[in-house]
Design a protein around this motif. Structure first.
Motif, PDB file in Angstrom:
ATOM      1  N   MET A  92       0.858  -1.167   0.000  1.00  0.00           N
ATOM      2  CA  MET A  92       0.000   0.000   0.000  1.00  0.00           C
ATOM      3  C   MET A  92       0.903   1.229   0.000  1.00  0.00           C
ATOM      4  SD  MET A  92      -2.989   1.052   2.686  1.00  0.00           S
ATOM      5  CE  MET A  92      -3.921  -0.415   2.429  1.00  0.00           C
ATOM      6  N   PRO A  93       0.613   2.206  -0.853  1.00  0.00           N
ATOM      7  CA  PRO A  93       1.469   3.390  -0.909  1.00  0.00           C
ATOM      8  C   PRO A  93       1.349   4.206   0.376  1.00  0.00           C
ATOM      9  CG  PRO A  93      -0.435   3.653  -2.336  1.00  0.00           C
ATOM     10  CD  PRO A  93      -0.472   2.258  -1.795  1.00  0.00           C
ATOM     11  N   PRO A  94       2.398   4.930   0.720  1.00  0.00           N
ATOM     12  CA  PRO A  94       2.323   5.759   1.926  1.00  0.00           C
ATOM     13  C   PRO A  94       1.281   6.856   1.736  1.00  0.00           C
ATOM     14  CG  PRO A  94       4.341   6.208   0.709  1.00  0.00           C
ATOM     15  CD  PRO A  94       3.660   5.058   0.029  1.00  0.00           C
ATOM     16  N   TYR A  95       0.660   7.239   2.824  1.00  0.00           N
ATOM     17  CA  TYR A  95      -0.383   8.258   2.765  1.00  0.00           C
ATOM     18  C   TYR A  95      -0.005   9.376   3.710  1.00  0.00           C
ATOM     19  CZ  TYR A  95      -4.876  10.574   3.442  1.00  0.00           C
ATOM     20  OH  TYR A  95      -5.863  11.512   3.531  1.00  0.00           O
ATOM     21  N   ASP A  96      -0.113  10.591   3.228  1.00  0.00           N
ATOM     22  CA  ASP A  96       0.180  11.754   4.052  1.00  0.00           C
ATOM     23  C   ASP A  96      -1.047  12.650   4.014  1.00  0.00           C
ATOM     24  OD1 ASP A  96       1.425  13.691   5.554  1.00  0.00           O
ATOM     25  OD2 ASP A  96       2.442  14.592   3.829  1.00  0.00           O
ATOM     26  N   GLY A  97      -1.793  12.703   5.092  1.00  0.00           N
ATOM     27  CA  GLY A  97      -2.997  13.515   5.121  1.00  0.00           C
ATOM     28  C   GLY A  97      -3.667  13.463   6.471  1.00  0.00           C
ATOM     29  N   GLU A  98      -4.818  14.134   6.567  1.00  0.00           N
ATOM     30  CA  GLU A  98      -5.519  14.237   7.841  1.00  0.00           C
ATOM     31  C   GLU A  98      -6.476  13.082   8.093  1.00  0.00           C
ATOM     32  OE1 GLU A  98      -7.422  18.061   8.178  1.00  0.00           O
ATOM     33  OE2 GLU A  98      -5.669  19.093   7.401  1.00  0.00           O
TER      34      GLU A  98
ATOM     35  N   PRO B 148      -3.618  -6.049  -1.225  1.00  0.00           N
ATOM     36  CA  PRO B 148      -2.638  -6.403  -2.277  1.00  0.00           C
ATOM     37  C   PRO B 148      -3.186  -7.406  -3.299  1.00  0.00           C
ATOM     38  CG  PRO B 148      -1.551  -6.326  -0.153  1.00  0.00           C
ATOM     39  CD  PRO B 148      -3.036  -6.198   0.111  1.00  0.00           C
ATOM     40  N   SER B 149      -3.920  -8.409  -2.848  1.00  0.00           N
ATOM     41  CA  SER B 149      -4.488  -9.387  -3.786  1.00  0.00           C
ATOM     42  C   SER B 149      -5.574  -8.753  -4.644  1.00  0.00           C
ATOM     43  CB  SER B 149      -5.088 -10.573  -3.030  1.00  0.00           C
ATOM     44  OG  SER B 149      -4.083 -11.221  -2.290  1.00  0.00           O
ATOM     45  N   TRP B 150      -6.420  -7.935  -4.035  1.00  0.00           N
ATOM     46  CA  TRP B 150      -7.518  -7.281  -4.761  1.00  0.00           C
ATOM     47  C   TRP B 150      -6.972  -6.274  -5.765  1.00  0.00           C
ATOM     48  CZ3 TRP B 150     -12.058  -7.720  -6.523  1.00  0.00           C
ATOM     49  CH2 TRP B 150     -12.839  -6.627  -6.872  1.00  0.00           C
ATOM     50  N   GLU B 151      -5.923  -5.552  -5.397  1.00  0.00           N
ATOM     51  CA  GLU B 151      -5.350  -4.541  -6.284  1.00  0.00           C
ATOM     52  C   GLU B 151      -4.902  -5.160  -7.606  1.00  0.00           C
ATOM     53  OE1 GLU B 151      -2.192  -0.875  -6.058  1.00  0.00           O
ATOM     54  OE2 GLU B 151      -1.688  -2.716  -4.990  1.00  0.00           O
ATOM     55  N   GLU B 152      -4.417  -6.384  -7.552  1.00  0.00           N
ATOM     56  CA  GLU B 152      -3.941  -7.051  -8.758  1.00  0.00           C
ATOM     57  C   GLU B 152      -5.066  -7.375  -9.743  1.00  0.00           C
ATOM     58  OE1 GLU B 152      -1.685 -10.539  -7.875  1.00  0.00           O
ATOM     59  OE2 GLU B 152      -0.465  -9.516  -6.360  1.00  0.00           O
ATOM     60  N   ILE B 153      -6.276  -7.612  -9.258  1.00  0.00           N
ATOM     61  CA  ILE B 153      -7.347  -8.097 -10.137  1.00  0.00           C
ATOM     62  C   ILE B 153      -8.552  -7.174 -10.253  1.00  0.00           C
ATOM     63  CG2 ILE B 153      -6.728 -10.510  -9.735  1.00  0.00           C
ATOM     64  CD1 ILE B 153      -9.320 -10.606  -7.928  1.00  0.00           C
ATOM     65  N   HIS B 154      -8.677  -6.145  -9.455  1.00  0.00           N
ATOM     66  CA  HIS B 154      -9.941  -5.396  -9.380  1.00  0.00           C
ATOM     67  C   HIS B 154     -10.369  -4.769 -10.704  1.00  0.00           C
ATOM     68  CE1 HIS B 154      -7.481  -1.744  -8.849  1.00  0.00           C
ATOM     69  NE2 HIS B 154      -8.570  -1.066  -9.127  1.00  0.00           N
ATOM     70  N   LYS B 155      -9.459  -4.466 -11.589  1.00  0.00           N
ATOM     71  CA  LYS B 155      -9.848  -3.868 -12.872  1.00  0.00           C
ATOM     72  C   LYS B 155     -10.389  -4.909 -13.857  1.00  0.00           C
ATOM     73  CE  LYS B 155      -6.912   0.130 -12.514  1.00  0.00           C
ATOM     74  NZ  LYS B 155      -5.770   0.873 -13.006  1.00  0.00           N
ATOM     75  N   ARG B 156     -10.176  -6.176 -13.572  1.00  0.00           N
ATOM     76  CA  ARG B 156     -10.670  -7.237 -14.456  1.00  0.00           C
ATOM     77  C   ARG B 156     -12.038  -7.759 -14.032  1.00  0.00           C
ATOM     78  NH1 ARG B 156      -5.147 -10.359 -14.077  1.00  0.00           N
ATOM     79  NH2 ARG B 156      -6.282 -11.054 -12.257  1.00  0.00           N
TER      80      ARG B 156
ATOM     81  N   PRO C 210      -7.899   9.268   8.614  1.00  0.00           N
ATOM     82  CA  PRO C 210      -7.309   8.048   9.182  1.00  0.00           C
ATOM     83  C   PRO C 210      -7.045   7.012   8.090  1.00  0.00           C
ATOM     84  CG  PRO C 210      -9.648   8.167   9.681  1.00  0.00           C
ATOM     85  CD  PRO C 210      -9.274   9.466   9.029  1.00  0.00           C
ATOM     86  N   THR C 211      -6.089   6.175   8.286  1.00  0.00           N
ATOM     87  CA  THR C 211      -5.774   5.106   7.343  1.00  0.00           C
ATOM     88  C   THR C 211      -5.638   3.799   8.109  1.00  0.00           C
ATOM     89  OG1 THR C 211      -3.386   5.421   7.529  1.00  0.00           O
ATOM     90  CG2 THR C 211      -4.517   6.686   5.820  1.00  0.00           C
ATOM     91  N   TRP C 212      -5.753   2.695   7.409  1.00  0.00           N
ATOM     92  CA  TRP C 212      -5.544   1.399   8.014  1.00  0.00           C
ATOM     93  C   TRP C 212      -5.037   0.443   6.956  1.00  0.00           C
ATOM     94  CZ3 TRP C 212     -10.156   3.587   6.912  1.00  0.00           C
ATOM     95  CH2 TRP C 212     -11.007   2.903   6.060  1.00  0.00           C
ATOM     96  N   ARG C 213      -4.270  -0.485   7.394  1.00  0.00           N
ATOM     97  CA  ARG C 213      -3.723  -1.489   6.493  1.00  0.00           C
ATOM     98  C   ARG C 213      -4.706  -2.657   6.408  1.00  0.00           C
ATOM     99  NH1 ARG C 213       0.286   0.853   4.577  1.00  0.00           N
ATOM    100  NH2 ARG C 213       1.966   1.740   5.790  1.00  0.00           N
ATOM    101  N   VAL C 214      -5.073  -3.015   5.192  1.00  0.00           N
ATOM    102  CA  VAL C 214      -6.008  -4.110   4.963  1.00  0.00           C
ATOM    103  C   VAL C 214      -5.238  -5.231   4.294  1.00  0.00           C
ATOM    104  CG1 VAL C 214      -8.134  -4.786   3.799  1.00  0.00           C
ATOM    105  CG2 VAL C 214      -7.905  -2.482   4.723  1.00  0.00           C
TER     106      VAL C 214
END
Length: 169
Positions: free
Chosen positions: A1-7, A17-25, A9-13
Motif C-alpha cells: 500500500m502506498p504511503p499516505y500523508d494527510g488528515e 494487495p491481492s484485490w489490487e492485482e485483479i480489481h480492474k478485471r 485516518p488510514t488502516w492497512r487491509v
C-alpha cells in the motif's frame, strides 16, 4: 500500500494487495428486479395518447425496453445506428429514448412533448434534454415537459437539478 500523508485516518487491509492485482478485471453483473409495472404501464399509456406523440426519456435500458414494448414504439439506446435512426423520426408516433445517449446534440423538434421517467438530478442535463425540442425549428407554440414525482427520490432529484440550475444561473 502506498504511503499516505494527510488528515484522514488510514488502516492497512491484508486483502488489498491481492484485490489490487485483479480489481480492474472484475465485471459486475447486474440484474433488474421488477417490483411493479406501474411506471411501465403509465409511461406506455402516456406514449400512446392519440394525437399526442412525444419522447419518453429513460435512464435505464431495461426500463426503456419494457416501456417501448408495452407501448409498441421504438426504443433508442446509444450507438451510431440508433443515433441516425432517431433523426429519421417524423414525430407522428412516440418514442422511448436513452437520456444518456440522446439527450444532447440532436434536433428532435419533430416532438413537442416529453416525459422524464427518471428525472435527472443535474440542471445541465435538464437544459440539454429540453433543448432537444425547445429550439429553433419547433413548429408548435408550446413544448410540454412532464416528470414523475411520486417518490422522495424523484422529488429530491428534481430539487437538486433546480438548485444546481439556480447556482449556474
Amino acid at each position: 500500500m502506498p504511503p499516505y500523508d494527510g488528515e484522514l485516518p488510514t488502516w492497512r487491509v491484508g486483502s488489498w494487495p491481492s484485490w489490487e492485482e485483479i480489481h480492474k478485471r472484475v465485471v459486475h453483473v447486474t440484474e433488474s428486479v421488477w417490483l411493479s409495472d406501474f411506471i411501465v404501464n403509465d409511461a406506455a399509456k402516456w406514449a400512446t395518447r392519440r394525437g399526442q406523440p412525444g419522447i419518453v426519456w429513460v435512464e435505464f435500458p431495461e426500463l426503456g425496453e419494457r416501456i417501448a414494448k408495452a407501448a409498441g414504439v421504438p426504443f433508442y439506446r446509444g450507438g451510431k445506428e440508433a443515433s441516425a435512426t432517431i433523426m429519421r423520426e417524423t414525430g407522428k408516433r412516440s418514442i422511448v429514448a436513452s437520456l444518456r445517449a440522446n439527450g444532447t446534440g440532436k434536433n428532435l423538434t419533430m416532438f413537442s412533448r416529453m416525459l422524464f421517467v427518471n428525472p435527472p438530478a443535474d440542471g445541465a442535463t435538464w437544459e440539454q434534454a429540453i433543448g432537444r425540442i425547445h429550439r429553433q425549428g419547433q413548429a408548435d407554440d408550446e413544448c410540454e415537459v412532464e416528470l414523475y414525482q411520486h417518490t422522495d427520490e424523484l422529488i429530491d432529484a428534481f430539487r437538486k437539478a433546480r438548485d444546481f440550475a439556480r447556482f449556474i444561473e
